[in-house]
Design an enzyme around this catalytic site. Structure first.
Site, PDB file in Angstrom:
ATOM      1  N   ASP A  18       2.876  72.417  16.398  1.00 48.04           N
ATOM      2  CA  ASP A  18       3.658  71.917  15.264  1.00 48.04           C
ATOM      3  C   ASP A  18       4.875  71.179  15.809  1.00 48.04           C
ATOM      4  O   ASP A  18       4.843  70.668  16.920  1.00 48.04           O
ATOM      5  CB  ASP A  18       4.051  73.078  14.339  1.00 48.04           C
ATOM      6  CG  ASP A  18       4.185  72.648  12.875  1.00 48.04           C
ATOM      7  OD1 ASP A  18       4.937  71.688  12.614  1.00 48.04           O
ATOM      8  OD2 ASP A  18       3.557  73.264  12.005  1.00 48.04           O
ATOM      9  N   HIS A  53       4.096  67.901  17.009  1.00 41.87           N
ATOM     10  CA  HIS A  53       4.372  66.957  15.928  1.00 41.87           C
ATOM     11  C   HIS A  53       5.683  66.206  16.131  1.00 41.87           C
ATOM     12  O   HIS A  53       6.171  65.563  15.205  1.00 41.87           O
ATOM     13  CB  HIS A  53       4.396  67.688  14.582  1.00 41.87           C
ATOM     14  CG  HIS A  53       3.069  68.279  14.204  1.00 41.87           C
ATOM     15  ND1 HIS A  53       2.871  68.999  13.035  1.00 41.87           N
ATOM     16  CD2 HIS A  53       1.859  68.260  14.832  1.00 41.87           C
ATOM     17  CE1 HIS A  53       1.613  69.393  12.968  1.00 41.87           C
ATOM     18  NE2 HIS A  53       0.977  68.963  14.055  1.00 41.87           N
TER      19      HIS A  53
END
Length: 564
Positions: free
Chosen positions: A389, A412
């Site tokens: 993430d 991310h």
């Protein structure tokens, strides 16, 4: 020869003393000339320079006060710690830029007065970006959160310094790196510290028995000791369910937690009453140092994460959470396979993070590296994050966050947001991301807000000197963000106002033809967005910028070309 012999005797005595406290020889550093010759104080500089003399010898010691967090970690200790904000040897006039002082430890003007400040100078409400005397036109760049003085505060320390910061910043601040000065190295115990070893409280290092209660008892003894205290977690493997280290503590700050061993989390989620594994709460003055590892064993529970399909999913435990912690250092630890986020920071003040290694597989769900919300004054440097993430997520209420020399990927990227999911969210402001590298990430630097959000704001953001290696969307503002398959407010404009956003010297490669995507709110268009010297290539083919509802200014090289 007599001096050399005395040095040897003292070294042997010191070694015996530290062995008695259960420490390894590698934790004891001696100066080049021997412990008896030139060891009047600690100074920054690493293992070969732990005991360097002040510039003029021991007599120069008053240059900067010892104590507090320590020069080897923070150039100027935080307000409220002993010995903070002492003047340099020549007095305030010797400060290369803004020097501490003035009312409430505000940043005083440089020797030549306000007219000598070529960049944005501190002032303004809540340390906002105040204009210099000559107006915006005379300012070569934004200064970091807190004003120009913030960089002078960091300038003379090997941990938080201006190394790698752009020439614009360095020139505007006229930073001159001074000689090493006295400070505290927390890897080396103070002889006056009392050591609390978890083994003395019943912990077993075989990785088989749950040692949570032994750890909590050891912390309670450390926290309640009315003197300098250090909690030591030695080598070995320790199995642990949920652990709470709560304050407030008594005695002088900081309380030190030294993690050497490998900590492994239990995998039965029912053993966690709240979504964290290690909780540090209500502590003023905390140091957490490695080189140990927090292993969340998240691969055993990730299958239960349903956040992709459920907007209101339950969060799995973070490896480490800081709540209501002030004046803290987290340095040199590793976190692997967290069930949820690796390091969760909320409702905190003055947090310093260095040399962390946070890792989880690329497909691990919601394993953010560092989450920051409702917290002021966070500095993250020299850290490696590779997760499933966001490498760093800067959420509602985060102010004055500084990130430097981070390597991110996979993951991310660095996100401001998501913002606007909940009512009454506090604003985000004063974010600096500088000299970072992104490799194989979905995004580089992203600002994301939910559609149909309640009103709030995100402002004063600087993204500078960034390298993108095969990043899907290197620069992106997404005000139509939705993390699940269904969003109730999709199509309704976000009411988060984004403004004063600067992208400077961003280069590298994108895996899509749209390396710059600015998708802003129809109701509250993005204001004062500036792109300077952008060079993002797409497989040798032409790339394109997309801009919706954004007021953008350009300068310098622009690849892809500016939005029309």
């Amino acid at each position: 020869m007599a001096i050399s012999g005395g040095a040897c005797v003292l070294a042997i005595l010191l070694l015996a003393f530290y062995r008695a406290r259960g420490l390894e020889e590698s934790q004891i550093a001696f100066p080049p000339g021997g412990a008896a010759v030139d060891a009047p104080a600690f100074s920054p500089g690493g293992a070969d320079d732990q005991y360097a003399l002040p510039p003029g010898g021991a007599g120069d010691a008053p240059a900067f006060s010892p104590g507090g967090v320590g020069a080897s970690l923070i150039a100027v200790p935080p307000v409220g710690w002993p010995g903070d904000f002492a003047l340099p040897p020549g007095g305030a006039g010797d400060a290369p830029a803004y020097s501490p002082g003035g009312a409430d430890d505000a940043y005083a003007l440089p020797p030549g007065g306000a007219g000598n400040a070529p960049a944005y100078s501190p002032g303004g409400a809540d340390d906002a970006y105040a204009l210099p005397p000559g107006g915006a036109a005379g300012a070569p760049a934004l200064s970091p959160p807190g004003g120009a003085g913030a960089y002078n505060e960091l300038a003379d320390d090997d941990l938080f310094d201006t190394q790698g910061v752009s020439d614009t910043f360095a020139n505007s601040l006229n930073v001159v790196k001074p000689q090493p000065r006295r400070g505290r190295n927390f890897d080396i115990p103070d002889p006056s510290e009392k050591i609390f070893n978890v083994l003395q409280f019943g912990a077993k290092s075989d990785g088989k028995k749950d040692c949570a209660q032994a750890f909590i008892k050891a912390w309670r003894a450390t926290c309640d000791f009315n003197g300098k205290a250090r909690l030591v977690i030695p080598g070995g493997t320790f199995l642990l369910s949920q652990v709470v280290f709560g304050g407030p503590c008594i005695g002088p700050a900081p309380k030190i937690v030294q993690v050497v061993g490998n900590l492994k989390a239990t995998t039965d989620i029912s053993e966690y009453s709240s979504p964290e594994w290690f909780l540090f709460e209500s502590i003023s003055g905390l140091v957490i140092i490695g080189p140990g590892t927090f292993d969340g064993q998240g691969d055993a529970v990730w299958e239960y994460n349903d956040c992709k399909s459920n907007q209101n999913c339950a969060q799995l435990p973070s490896n480490i959470k800081l709540i209501k912690v002030k004046n803290a250092i987290v340095r040199g630890i590793s976190s692997v396979n967290s069930k949820g986020k690796h390091l969760f920071i909320t409702m905190c003040e003055k947090i310093r993070i260095q040399k962390l290694h946070l890792t989880a597989p690329e497909d691990s769900p919601n394993t953010d590296g560092i989450h920051i919300s409702n917290t002021n004054d966070v500095r993250i440097v020299q850290t490696n994050i590779a997760t499933g993430d966001d490498c760093i997520a800067i959420i509602a209420g985060a102010t004055n966050v500084f990130v430097n020399r981070l390597t991110c990927g996979p993951g991310h990227g660095i996100s401001v947001g998501s913002l606007g999911k909940y009512p009454d969210e506090k604003d985000v402001r004063g974010i600096t991301v500088s000299d970072c590298t992104f490799t194989g990430t979905d995004n580089g630097v992203r600002i994301k807000t939910w559609p149909g959000s309640p009103p709030s704001a995100a402002s004063g953001m600087l993204f500078q000197n960034l390298i993108m290696n095969n990043v899907r969307f290197p620069i992106i503002i997404d005000q139509e963000y939705c993390s699940s398959k269904t969003c109730s407010n999709k199509g309704t404009p976000s009411r988060v106002q984004i403004s004063n956003v600067h992208y400077i010297n961003v280069r590298g490669t994108s895996t899509t033809a749209f390396p710059v995507k600015l998708m802003c709110s129809k109701q509250f268009p993005c204001k004062d967005v500036q792109l300077t010297n952008i060079d993002l290539r797409y497989n040798g083919s032409p790339a394109t910028s997309t801009c919706d509802n954004a007021k953008v200014r350009y300068s310098g090289r622009q690849n892809p070309p500016p939005c029309k």
